[in-house]
Structures are given as C-alpha cells and as structure tokens.
Design a protein around this motif. Sequence first.
Motif, PDB file in Angstrom:
ATOM      1  N   UNK A  95     -41.104  -7.374 -14.106  1.00 20.03           N
ATOM      2  CA  UNK A  95     -41.870  -7.032 -15.303  1.00 20.03           C
ATOM      3  C   UNK A  95     -40.916  -6.501 -16.379  1.00 20.03           C
ATOM      4  N   UNK A  96     -41.345  -6.563 -17.653  1.00 21.01           N
ATOM      5  CA  UNK A  96     -40.488  -6.076 -18.738  1.00 21.01           C
ATOM      6  C   UNK A  96     -40.739  -4.604 -19.033  1.00 21.01           C
ATOM      7  N   UNK A  97     -41.993  -4.228 -19.227  1.00 21.29           N
ATOM      8  CA  UNK A  97     -42.313  -2.857 -19.619  1.00 21.29           C
ATOM      9  C   UNK A  97     -42.669  -2.031 -18.390  1.00 21.29           C
ATOM     10  N   UNK A  98     -41.761  -1.111 -18.042  1.00 22.26           N
ATOM     11  CA  UNK A  98     -41.962  -0.251 -16.868  1.00 22.26           C
ATOM     12  C   UNK A  98     -41.424   1.138 -17.181  1.00 22.26           C
ATOM     13  N   UNK A  99     -42.000   2.162 -16.553  1.00 21.14           N
ATOM     14  CA  UNK A  99     -41.488   3.520 -16.769  1.00 21.14           C
ATOM     15  C   UNK A  99     -40.135   3.711 -16.071  1.00 21.14           C
ATOM     16  N   UNK A 100     -39.354   4.674 -16.570  1.00 15.40           N
ATOM     17  CA  UNK A 100     -38.062   4.970 -15.958  1.00 15.40           C
ATOM     18  C   UNK A 100     -36.969   4.059 -16.466  1.00 15.40           C
ATOM     19  N   UNK A 101     -37.051   2.766 -16.147  1.00 17.12           N
ATOM     20  CA  UNK A 101     -36.092   1.758 -16.621  1.00 17.12           C
ATOM     21  C   UNK A 101     -36.849   0.456 -16.819  1.00 17.12           C
ATOM     22  N   UNK A 102     -36.748  -0.115 -18.017  1.00 21.18           N
ATOM     23  CA  UNK A 102     -37.476  -1.349 -18.286  1.00 21.18           C
ATOM     24  C   UNK A 102     -36.749  -2.561 -17.704  1.00 21.18           C
ATOM     25  N   UNK A 103     -37.402  -3.706 -17.801  1.00 23.28           N
ATOM     26  CA  UNK A 103     -36.853  -4.911 -17.211  1.00 23.28           C
ATOM     27  C   UNK A 103     -35.550  -5.361 -17.843  1.00 23.28           C
ATOM     28  N   UNK A 104     -35.404  -5.140 -19.166  1.00 18.90           N
ATOM     29  CA  UNK A 104     -34.182  -5.556 -19.845  1.00 18.90           C
ATOM     30  C   UNK A 104     -32.965  -4.790 -19.342  1.00 18.90           C
ATOM     31  N   UNK A 105     -33.089  -3.465 -19.254  1.00 19.40           N
ATOM     32  CA  UNK A 105     -31.964  -2.657 -18.774  1.00 19.40           C
ATOM     33  C   UNK A 105     -31.642  -2.986 -17.319  1.00 19.40           C
ATOM     34  N   UNK A 106     -32.679  -3.165 -16.490  1.00 17.38           N
ATOM     35  CA  UNK A 106     -32.457  -3.507 -15.082  1.00 17.38           C
ATOM     36  C   UNK A 106     -31.763  -4.856 -14.954  1.00 17.38           C
ATOM     37  N   UNK A 107     -32.153  -5.820 -15.824  1.00 16.74           N
ATOM     38  CA  UNK A 107     -31.535  -7.149 -15.796  1.00 16.74           C
ATOM     39  C   UNK A 107     -30.035  -7.063 -16.034  1.00 16.74           C
ATOM     40  N   UNK A 108     -29.635  -6.327 -17.071  1.00 18.27           N
ATOM     41  CA  UNK A 108     -28.206  -6.255 -17.390  1.00 18.27           C
ATOM     42  C   UNK A 108     -27.413  -5.506 -16.312  1.00 18.27           C
TER      43      UNK A 108
END
Length: 654
Positions: A586-599
């Motif tokens: 998912x893209x919008x999540x609490x703590x760390x979003x999908x974009x930051x997790x992807x990188x």
Amino acid sequence: MQEYTQELFLLTTTLSQLNDREGVIRLFNEGMNSIFKTVCFLWHSEKSGSGNIEMEVCTRKKNYGYLSCITDGDIDPINENFIHNAVQILATLLEKIDQESNLQQLVEDRTAELILVNKDLEKTNKSLQEQIEAHTQTLETLRKSEEKYKSLIDKIQTAIILHDGKGIITDTNPMAITLMGCREETLKGTTLDSDERSFLRDDGSSMPYSEFPIARVLSRKEAVRNQVVGIRHAGKNETVWTLVNAEPEFDGKGVISQVIVSFFDITKLRKMDDLLRQSQKMDAIGQLAGGVAHDFNNMLSGIIGASQLLQNPERQLDEAGLKYVSIILDASNQAAQLTKKLLTFGRKTEISSKPVSIHTIIHDTTSLLERTIDKRIRISVSEDAEQSIVLGDNAALQNSLLNLGINASQAMPEGGTLHIGTSNIFLNDKYCQTVPFNMAPGNYIKIEIRDSGVGISPENISKIFDPFFTTKEQGKGTGLGLSTVYATVQNHHGAINIYSEPAVGTVFYIYLPCSEDEPGASSQSEEISYSGSGLVLLVDDEELIRATGRETLKEMGFSVILAENGIEAVKIFKEKHLKIDLVIMDMLMPGMNGSDAFFQMKAIDSHCRVIISSGFTKDENLREMKESGLSGFIQKPFKRNELQRLLSNTLNSH
C-alpha cells in the motif's frame, strides 16, 4: 513821391522773397538809405538847405509798431511819414519771417518729437509683436497639448465620463460610449440613471442609483475610490464589471463644478479571479476527496476481495448465496465508480498518455447519445479540426463528452438541438500564462458542445464545476459529473470554459493540446486464469485487505507474508529478501509510507520486484518510483482478474 513809392514797392517785393531776418534788415537799411538820400537831397534843394541823412531801423523791440529810425539830418514830415510806413512794412515782413521761423522750428520740434514717439512706437510695436508671437506660440502649444490630451483620453482603455455639478453628462471618450452601449449624442445631456442599463453591487445584487459613484460624490462632496460596479445593459444577461473612481472639482466658492468619473473594465480579470478561486477550491476539495476515496477504496477492496473469494466453487454456495454475492459485487463496483470520480480531483497529471482521436471519441459518444437521450433532440456534428489527435485517456475523455451530452439533453426536456463541433486554434504564451490552467503554448483542438436548452442562471454558473453541486432533484444527480469533466480536462493539460444564457442555451468550450502521434489499436481486457508460485510480501495497514489479499494470493498458488506498515515490511524484507519473489504494498500507511519503504528495499536489493496498490496516490510520486524500478501499480479496489494479469506480466517479464 510816386517814384520813391515805386522804389519802396520794389524793395518790399525783394524783401518778401527772403527768409533771412538779418539779411532783410540789412537790405532794408541799404535800400532805405539810398531812397532817403534822394529824398533828403530833393527836400534840402527845395529848402536851400543841405544835410546828410543816415538811418538804421532799430529792431530790438518785438513790437514792430514802435520801430524807430536814427538819422543825422532833418526829414520833412512827408518823408517822415513815408519812412514810418516803410518801417511798418518791414515790421510786417519781419513778423512774417519770425512766424515762419517759429513755425519751422515748431515743425522741426514736432518732427523731432514725432521721431522720438515713432521710435517709442516702434519699440512698443516690436514688444507687442514679440508678445503676440509668444502668445501665438503659447496658444499653439496649448492646442497641441489639448489635442494630445484628447487623443490620449480617446485612446486609453479606461472609460471617462464628465458630469457637471448636477450630475448631467457633459463629455465622454469613445471607450465610455462602448462601455455604456449607446451613441454619444444619446449620452450627453443625460444622467447614467436610465432604463437602458442597470447597476450591480460587487456581490451581484442590484445597486440603486443613490449608491452609484456620481451620486455619492454629489451627496457627500468627496471622491469615490475603487468602487466595484457591475453594468448590465437592457436585453443582455452578461454583466460588464468595472472598477470606478469619481473625482469632484470645486469652484472658488466650494461648489462642485465638475465630476470626473472613470471606469476600468475588470470583467476578464474578475473571470480569471473566479477561475483561480475555482481552481484553488478544486485543489482543496481534490485533496479532501482523495483522502475520502482512499478510505472508501480500502473498504471496497476488502468487500470485493471477500466477495470474489465466496464465489470460489470450493465454497459451495447455493444459488441464492451466489446471487447475494453478485449483488454485493455490483454494489461495490458502483461504489468504486463513484470513488473513481472522487479520485479524479486528486490527480495533477494525465491519467494516461496514449494517442487518441477526438473525432473517434465524438463518434462513439454520439452513437451512445442517439440511443439513450430523448429522440426529439437532434444531434449534429461538425469536424472542422484538421488535427484531432491528443495524448490522454480515451475512456476519461469519452466519459467527459458523454457527461456533457447527457447534461445538455436534460436541459432540453421539450427537445432541441445538441451540436458538437471541433476546430483547431493556436494558443500563445501570453494566453496560457493568463488562464488558471496548466497549459503550454501550441496547437489545440477546440471542442464545442452547444445546446438550445433552458440555460444556466447567472447565480449558478460560477458553481457548476463545484463537486456535489447540482440543480437536479434529490436522488437524480450526484453533483460530480461536471466536476469530473473539469478535473479530466485539467489532467490533460487543457482548459474548459462555459457561456450560458437563460432560455437561450449553454455552450462548453474544451481546449486540448494536439499531438503528432498516431493512435494505436486498443486492447480489450480479457479474463485470464493465472496461478503462480513463490513468496509474496503483502503490506497494508487495513486488516480486511490483508486478510482477503492473503486468501486470494493463496488460491493463486502463492505463499504470503503479511506486514502492517512500511517499517515492519522493511524489517521483514531485510531478513528474507533472498526468499521474497514479490512485494505488494500500500502507499499510504502510518509510520512509513509505501514510497519510503520502496526506496529502502531498493537499497537492500536493487533487483527486488515491488507493486504498489493504493486507493489514492499522486502521479508525481509514482513517476519517481517508476524511474527507480517500480514493477507495477494497481488501483484499489481491483478485480481478481486485474491482479492476475498484473502478476503474470510482472513475474513472467523477469
């Protein structure tokens, strides 16, 4: 005595021709002595006497009647009388000479005076001439200045109207004539308060003449600054908005002698400001709608996923159960279409970038309209645009035209005409910078959708693009149709304008940038059956999605690891990235979003395969991730076959 008298006459004649006073006296003395000698000689001969007579006329006295002669001999009485008469003649001659001399002197004096006066007159005349020339030059300068001033007043784009102290119009410039919509001769000598026009306040309500700038100046005796006034002419619904200034001029007694009223047309500026506010409002609503749509899509994803799991034959639902599941799916799909419209407001770039033909879209749209709208409505099409290819989303553009066509048909309950036409237009940089749309200079296709319906009232026309605004009856419209059209046009880097007159009709103008590309063949979605193997990391903060997603992936043959947010997902990926074949996140999540997790995952394993699944995300975020190796994106809520196709393309392409 007769001879002597003749001698005296000759002498007198000679003397009368002379003008020299002294010469006359000298010649007189000489002549008279000659005569006297003869007279005395004769007299003495007769008297037997002798004598030598010498005479000199004494002229020291002004009174010639008392001139006397000095003699040294005796003179008889007759000759003495003769001498006396001669002296009187001389006195007359001298008086004449003196008079002539005085007259000559007087003439010379007067001539000298006249010369001096003439010189003074010449100086005065020269001075007057210089003053006349200076005055003439001043008048010429004033004339040129007046002509320049009048030319300037006539050419400026500000309307100027001069009023006298009673509010009567005394003069105008051409711009004022145009603004007031009448002839100059019908405006002069009148007041602006007439049946030919009405005035509006800034809020659009009617303005009484007492609030009009000229009336305020005359009543308060002070200037009016920057008053917004709407001018509506009789028989016309369009309002001309102006910024008005009124400046009074006073005479020596403090009485208003003249009022200068200027009108600056701000109609275009006001429309641009309205469009800007509309754009800003749409942006704010887009953010809100995007957030709402994200939450709805998450819930719908769980509902659709669970419903599709129930449809599996292994669940052995009876006919009624399958019917209920189908109802749930139909309702969920309708809700998904509604949230898709909401999502359109949150997008800032085009949702697709494929070459499509506007003429083809118009053909498809009119075919649908001909089968659905009232048969009393005649549809006409004119395709005058030579360039009709644009880059965009075929379905979104067709939906926009269909929406406008349906709205037009609903505005013609008794039938009418619906016309759709195209033409090409070049929009320059100046135009693109002045409109509240993200547009670039270039060639555009102009789409015109015109109806002969009831039109839109002035108070509603500024609201028609607002989400959830509708003039339809309760339950007959969501208020999202025109908002979606507006957002679709924005996403295609175009512009949309509207013009409407009540009881006349409405016309929409859509401008889309042309493309030189050729449209390719469209591919239809096909149902596929896909089964795979491997380990999938499913990341979502919604428990319902994690539960339905895990079961769906298991039925496809995958093993599944679950994570609630980006932080947990990165931790799991760091430990098991060598075993994980695919990440669905998912893209919008609490703590760390999908974009930051992807990188962070890419930093751990640059070859990892990641699919983003989201109910709402901005295209610019996805673009950056795609450039860094994002494997795919799927919009929530999605159907099972859409996920199968994406998984097949992603896993089989490596």
